[in-house]
Design a protein around this motif. Structure first.
Motif, PDB file in Angstrom:
ATOM      1  N   LEU A  25      63.712  25.419  -9.388  1.00 59.04           N
ATOM      2  CA  LEU A  25      62.949  24.983  -8.069  1.00 59.04           C
ATOM      3  C   LEU A  25      63.592  23.510  -7.728  1.00 59.04           C
ATOM      4  CD1 LEU A  25      59.481  26.106  -8.168  1.00 59.04           C
ATOM      5  CD2 LEU A  25      61.299  27.167  -7.029  1.00 59.04           C
ATOM      6  N   SER A  27      64.215  20.992  -9.497  1.00 60.42           N
ATOM      7  CA  SER A  27      63.584  19.795 -10.120  1.00 60.42           C
ATOM      8  C   SER A  27      64.746  18.819 -10.451  1.00 60.42           C
ATOM      9  CB  SER A  27      62.527  20.167 -11.223  1.00 60.42           C
ATOM     10  OG  SER A  27      63.187  21.076 -11.974  1.00 60.42           O
ATOM     11  N   ARG A  59      64.518  29.210  -2.957  1.00 68.42           N
ATOM     12  CA  ARG A  59      62.980  29.208  -2.365  1.00 68.42           C
ATOM     13  C   ARG A  59      62.206  27.981  -2.530  1.00 68.42           C
ATOM     14  NH1 ARG A  59      58.586  30.103  -5.844  1.00 68.42           N
ATOM     15  NH2 ARG A  59      59.188  30.527  -7.936  1.00 68.42           N
ATOM     16  N   GLY A  64      59.851  18.197  -8.305  1.00 73.34           N
ATOM     17  CA  GLY A  64      59.682  17.043  -8.890  1.00 73.34           C
ATOM     18  C   GLY A  64      60.456  16.934 -10.033  1.00 73.34           C
ATOM     19  N   GLN A  65      59.969  16.005 -11.104  1.00 75.15           N
ATOM     20  CA  GLN A  65      60.773  15.588 -12.309  1.00 75.15           C
ATOM     21  C   GLN A  65      60.756  17.113 -13.053  1.00 75.15           C
ATOM     22  OE1 GLN A  65      62.215  13.131 -13.844  1.00 75.15           O
ATOM     23  NE2 GLN A  65      62.636  14.584 -15.506  1.00 75.15           N
ATOM     24  N   LEU A  67      60.399  18.866 -16.144  1.00 72.64           N
ATOM     25  CA  LEU A  67      59.323  18.622 -17.085  1.00 72.64           C
ATOM     26  C   LEU A  67      60.183  19.031 -18.714  1.00 72.64           C
ATOM     27  CD1 LEU A  67      55.961  19.450 -15.535  1.00 72.64           C
ATOM     28  CD2 LEU A  67      57.043  17.264 -16.053  1.00 72.64           C
ATOM     29  N   LEU A  83      57.684   6.263 -19.186  1.00 64.46           N
ATOM     30  CA  LEU A  83      57.849   6.968 -17.863  1.00 64.46           C
ATOM     31  C   LEU A  83      58.183   5.745 -16.894  1.00 64.46           C
ATOM     32  CD1 LEU A  83      55.384   9.882 -17.535  1.00 64.46           C
ATOM     33  CD2 LEU A  83      57.901   9.896 -18.456  1.00 64.46           C
ATOM     34  N   VAL A  87      60.955   5.621 -13.754  1.00 63.90           N
ATOM     35  CA  VAL A  87      60.753   5.442 -12.433  1.00 63.90           C
ATOM     36  C   VAL A  87      61.560   4.007 -11.794  1.00 63.90           C
ATOM     37  CG1 VAL A  87      58.835   4.111 -10.920  1.00 63.90           C
ATOM     38  CG2 VAL A  87      58.273   6.170 -12.492  1.00 63.90           C
ATOM     39  N   TYR A  91      63.526   6.965  -9.920  1.00 63.49           N
ATOM     40  CA  TYR A  91      62.875   7.333  -8.442  1.00 63.49           C
ATOM     41  C   TYR A  91      62.759   6.001  -7.509  1.00 63.49           C
ATOM     42  CZ  TYR A  91      61.821  11.601 -10.982  1.00 63.49           C
ATOM     43  OH  TYR A  91      62.027  12.680 -11.271  1.00 63.49           O
ATOM     44  N   ALA A 114      56.887  19.706  -4.657  1.00 60.99           N
ATOM     45  CA  ALA A 114      55.928  19.188  -5.572  1.00 60.99           C
ATOM     46  C   ALA A 114      56.288  17.983  -6.348  1.00 60.99           C
ATOM     47  CB  ALA A 114      55.407  20.372  -6.549  1.00 60.99           C
ATOM     48  N   GLY A 115      55.083  17.322  -6.653  1.00 58.95           N
ATOM     49  CA  GLY A 115      55.442  16.006  -7.419  1.00 58.95           C
ATOM     50  C   GLY A 115      56.461  15.136  -6.709  1.00 58.95           C
ATOM     51  N   MET A 136      52.486  19.661  -2.591  1.00 56.54           N
ATOM     52  CA  MET A 136      51.577  19.594  -3.616  1.00 56.54           C
ATOM     53  C   MET A 136      51.886  18.223  -4.551  1.00 56.54           C
ATOM     54  SD  MET A 136      51.699  22.506  -6.519  1.00 56.54           S
ATOM     55  CE  MET A 136      50.592  22.447  -7.923  1.00 56.54           C
ATOM     56  N   ILE A 142      49.233  16.914 -15.177  1.00 56.42           N
ATOM     57  CA  ILE A 142      50.056  16.726 -16.162  1.00 56.42           C
ATOM     58  C   ILE A 142      49.582  15.411 -16.472  1.00 56.42           C
ATOM     59  CG2 ILE A 142      51.701  18.474 -15.932  1.00 56.42           C
ATOM     60  CD1 ILE A 142      53.564  16.031 -15.064  1.00 56.42           C
ATOM     61  N   LEU A 144      49.364  12.442 -14.857  1.00 58.59           N
ATOM     62  CA  LEU A 144      49.962  11.203 -14.159  1.00 58.59           C
ATOM     63  C   LEU A 144      49.431  10.775 -12.840  1.00 58.59           C
ATOM     64  CD1 LEU A 144      53.622  12.391 -15.222  1.00 58.59           C
ATOM     65  CD2 LEU A 144      52.361  10.667 -16.163  1.00 58.59           C
TER      66      LEU A 144
HETATM   67  O1  T3D Z   1      60.132  10.663 -15.010  1.00 59.11           O
HETATM   68  C1  T3D Z   1      59.247  10.146 -14.779  1.00 59.11           C
HETATM   69  O2  T3D Z   1      58.770   8.865 -14.082  1.00 59.11           O
HETATM   70  C2  T3D Z   1      57.779  11.030 -14.426  1.00 59.11           C
HETATM   71  C3  T3D Z   1      58.102  11.426 -13.052  1.00 59.11           C
HETATM   72  C4  T3D Z   1      57.248  12.347 -12.708  1.00 59.11           C
HETATM   73  C5  T3D Z   1      57.458  12.626 -11.228  1.00 59.11           C
HETATM   74  C6  T3D Z   1      56.982  13.992 -11.084  1.00 59.11           C
HETATM   75  O3  T3D Z   1      57.460  14.766 -10.242  1.00 59.11           O
HETATM   76  S1  T3D Z   1      55.678  14.551 -11.990  1.00 59.11           S
HETATM   77  C7  T3D Z   1      55.475  16.323 -11.347  1.00 59.11           C
HETATM   78  C8  T3D Z   1      56.319  17.365 -11.950  1.00 59.11           C
HETATM   79  N1  T3D Z   1      56.232  18.507 -11.342  1.00 59.11           N
HETATM   80  C9  T3D Z   1      55.216  19.346 -11.571  1.00 59.11           C
HETATM   81  O4  T3D Z   1      54.528  19.224 -12.445  1.00 59.11           O
HETATM   82  C10 T3D Z   1      55.454  20.767 -10.765  1.00 59.11           C
HETATM   83  C11 T3D Z   1      55.664  21.848 -11.826  1.00 59.11           C
HETATM   84  N2  T3D Z   1      55.885  23.033 -11.256  1.00 59.11           N
HETATM   85  C12 T3D Z   1      54.649  23.678 -10.725  1.00 59.11           C
HETATM   86  O5  T3D Z   1      53.527  23.397 -10.677  1.00 59.11           O
HETATM   87  C13 T3D Z   1      55.310  25.149  -9.999  1.00 59.11           C
HETATM   88  O6  T3D Z   1      56.380  25.447 -10.507  1.00 59.11           O
HETATM   89  C14 T3D Z   1      55.132  24.991  -8.460  1.00 59.11           C
HETATM   90  C15 T3D Z   1      53.665  24.985  -8.289  1.00 59.11           C
HETATM   91  C16 T3D Z   1      55.914  23.900  -7.983  1.00 59.11           C
HETATM   92  C17 T3D Z   1      55.833  26.401  -8.056  1.00 59.11           C
HETATM   93  O7  T3D Z   1      55.186  27.435  -8.750  1.00 59.11           O
HETATM   94  P1  T3D Z   1      55.828  28.949  -8.568  1.00 59.11           P
HETATM   95  O8  T3D Z   1      54.867  29.915  -9.221  1.00 59.11           O
HETATM   96  O9  T3D Z   1      56.197  29.238  -7.223  1.00 59.11           O
HETATM   97  O10 T3D Z   1      56.952  28.825  -9.527  1.00 59.11           O
HETATM   98  P2  T3D Z   1      57.023  29.004 -11.089  1.00 59.11           P
HETATM   99  O11 T3D Z   1      57.526  30.250 -11.679  1.00 59.11           O
HETATM  100  O12 T3D Z   1      56.320  27.980 -11.716  1.00 59.11           O
HETATM  101  O13 T3D Z   1      58.550  27.882 -11.101  1.00 59.11           O
HETATM  102  C18 T3D Z   1      59.947  28.592 -11.044  1.00 59.11           C
HETATM  103  C19 T3D Z   1      60.852  28.281 -12.108  1.00 59.11           C
HETATM  104  O14 T3D Z   1      61.029  26.999 -12.050  1.00 59.11           O
HETATM  105  C20 T3D Z   1      60.268  28.391 -13.620  1.00 59.11           C
HETATM  106  O15 T3D Z   1      61.325  28.621 -14.675  1.00 59.11           O
HETATM  107  P3  T3D Z   1      61.353  30.046 -15.426  1.00 59.11           P
HETATM  108  O16 T3D Z   1      60.170  30.097 -16.232  1.00 59.11           O
HETATM  109  O17 T3D Z   1      61.594  30.919 -14.207  1.00 59.11           O
HETATM  110  O18 T3D Z   1      62.690  29.628 -16.188  1.00 59.11           O
HETATM  111  C21 T3D Z   1      59.553  27.309 -13.900  1.00 59.11           C
HETATM  112  O19 T3D Z   1      59.483  26.593 -15.401  1.00 59.11           O
HETATM  113  C22 T3D Z   1      60.685  26.031 -13.080  1.00 59.11           C
HETATM  114  N3  T3D Z   1      59.971  24.821 -12.773  1.00 59.11           N
HETATM  115  C23 T3D Z   1      59.377  24.579 -11.639  1.00 59.11           C
HETATM  116  N4  T3D Z   1      59.079  23.356 -11.562  1.00 59.11           N
HETATM  117  C24 T3D Z   1      59.485  22.642 -12.773  1.00 59.11           C
HETATM  118  C25 T3D Z   1      60.306  23.681 -13.498  1.00 59.11           C
HETATM  119  N5  T3D Z   1      60.799  23.528 -14.335  1.00 59.11           N
HETATM  120  C26 T3D Z   1      60.893  22.222 -15.080  1.00 59.11           C
HETATM  121  N6  T3D Z   1      60.245  21.306 -14.431  1.00 59.11           N
HETATM  122  C27 T3D Z   1      59.321  21.447 -13.050  1.00 59.11           C
HETATM  123  N7  T3D Z   1      59.077  20.415 -12.510  1.00 59.11           N
END
Ligand code: T3D
Length: 265
Positions: A25, A27, A59, A64-65, A67, A83, A87, A91, A114-115, A136, A142, A144
């Motif tokens: 997605l 990220s 899609r 976001g980051q 993870l 972190l 940033v 970021y 997201a994020g 979102m 998580i 933060l």
């Molecule tokens: O560095 C710093 O300073 C820290 C900074 C932080 C900034 C941030 O952005 S923190 C927030 C990080 N983002 C999240 O926590 C969002 C995590 N993702 C989700 O909650 C969900 O993926 C979504 C709600 C966005 C979408 O859900 P869904 O069901 O439509 O998709 P999915 O099945 O969860 O994701 C599809 C794939 O993308 C999946 O991989 P796989 O299992 O098919 O191989 C999933 O793991 C991957 N993916 C989605 N978001 C992330 C990700 N992989 C790594 N990091 C992600 N953030």
């Protein structure tokens, strides 16, 4: 210029950056940040582009980051990365590059933002989303706080009650609701999205670019300035723009009852 995690395309004066890790997605990884920095620097310094469209492949817009990115791991299993350092390194410069780009920017939000993905969408000048997309603030899930400017953008645009609800509950906010609340400019039916983005980009690319960039700067300054000082600042921007070729062309075209041909100068 060849990138692995983004694409950069130039079509006359329209630049398009696509975040290109659809399986994850779109990220952010350290590599994606580096490539984005490079692409934005290139646009700032040496292209005829007069508008930037930022979008995501597949899609999602951006989740976001990443993870699982090694940048988040410490030197061994017992340590973690600061972190705040990431940033500062990744970021903050990304948001500031977008906010100071010498052309207007459109976030074309094709799916979930997201994020930091939501924050980046809001750091662009005009945010247009597919009706099926959503925003979102995933951070609280998580442990933060919203970063990448979301604590600045959200309360200013939708008020504290909605901003806190969105941030603490981390629920998906549908694009249509985001538009209704004033978080973004517009939510567009999915089938009409590509055409809408193309026509918006075309429209902005023909406008007086300098005036649009100064408008962004002026609006942002207005968020914190007193009215009196803002009036002084407006005078300075008017002096600058009043000496531009585009202003002369705009007035000439008006008097001659024709469409102006702005050059972005
Ligand atoms: O560095 C710093 O300073 C820290 C900074 C932080 C900034 C941030 O952005 S923190 C927030 C990080 N983002 C999240 O926590 C969002 C995590 N993702 C989700 O909650 C969900 O993926 C979504 C709600 C966005 C979408 O859900 P869904 O069901 O439509 O998709 P999915 O099945 O969860 O994701 C599809 C794939 O993308 C999946 O991989 P796989 O299992 O098919 O191989 C999933 O793991 C991957 N993916 C989605 N978001 C992330 C990700 N992989 C790594 N990091 C992600 N953030």
């Amino acid at each position: 210029m060849s990138y692995q995690t983004i694409t950069l395309a130039l079509d006359n004066s329209i630049a398009r950056i696509t975040l290109n890790r659809p399986d994850k997605l779109n990220s952010f990884t350290g590599q994606m940040h580096a490539e984005l920095r490079d692409a934005l620097d290139h646009l700032q310094e040496s292209t005829p582009a007069r508008v930037l469209v930022l979008t995501g492949a597949g899609r999602g817009f951006c989740a976001g980051q990443d993870l699982a990115d090694p940048d988040l791991q410490g030197v061994d299993a017992q340590t973690t990365t600061d972190l705040g350092h990431l940033v500062e390194k990744n970021y903050k410069p990304l948001v500031m590059r977008l906010q100071t780009l010498k052309m207007p920017t459109i976030a074309a939000v094709n799916g979930i933002a997201a994020g930091a993905g939501a924050s980046i969408a809001l750091a662009c000048d005009i945010t247009v989303a597919k009706a099926s997309a959503s925003f979102m603030l995933a951070f609280s899930k998580i442990g933060l706080i919203p970063d990448t400017g979301s604590t600045w953008f959200y309360p200013r645009r939708i008020g504290m009650a909605r901003a806190l609800g969105a941030a603490m509950l981390a629920e998906k906010l549908p694009a249509t609701k985001a538009a209704e609340w004033g978080l973004i400019w517009q939510a567009v039916e999915d089938e009409a999205f590509d055409v809408r983005i193309a026509s918006l980009a075309q429209q902005l690319s023909c406008m007086p670019t300098k005036a649009l960039v100064c408008t962004r700067e002026a609006m942002r300054a207005g968020m914190t300035e007193t009215l009196e000082h803002q009036l002084v600042l407006e005078g300075r921007w008017m002096s600058e723009l009043g000496a531009s070729q585009d202003y002369a062309e705009g007035v000439r075209a008006f008097m001659e009852k024709r469409t102006p041909e702005f050059k972005g100068r």
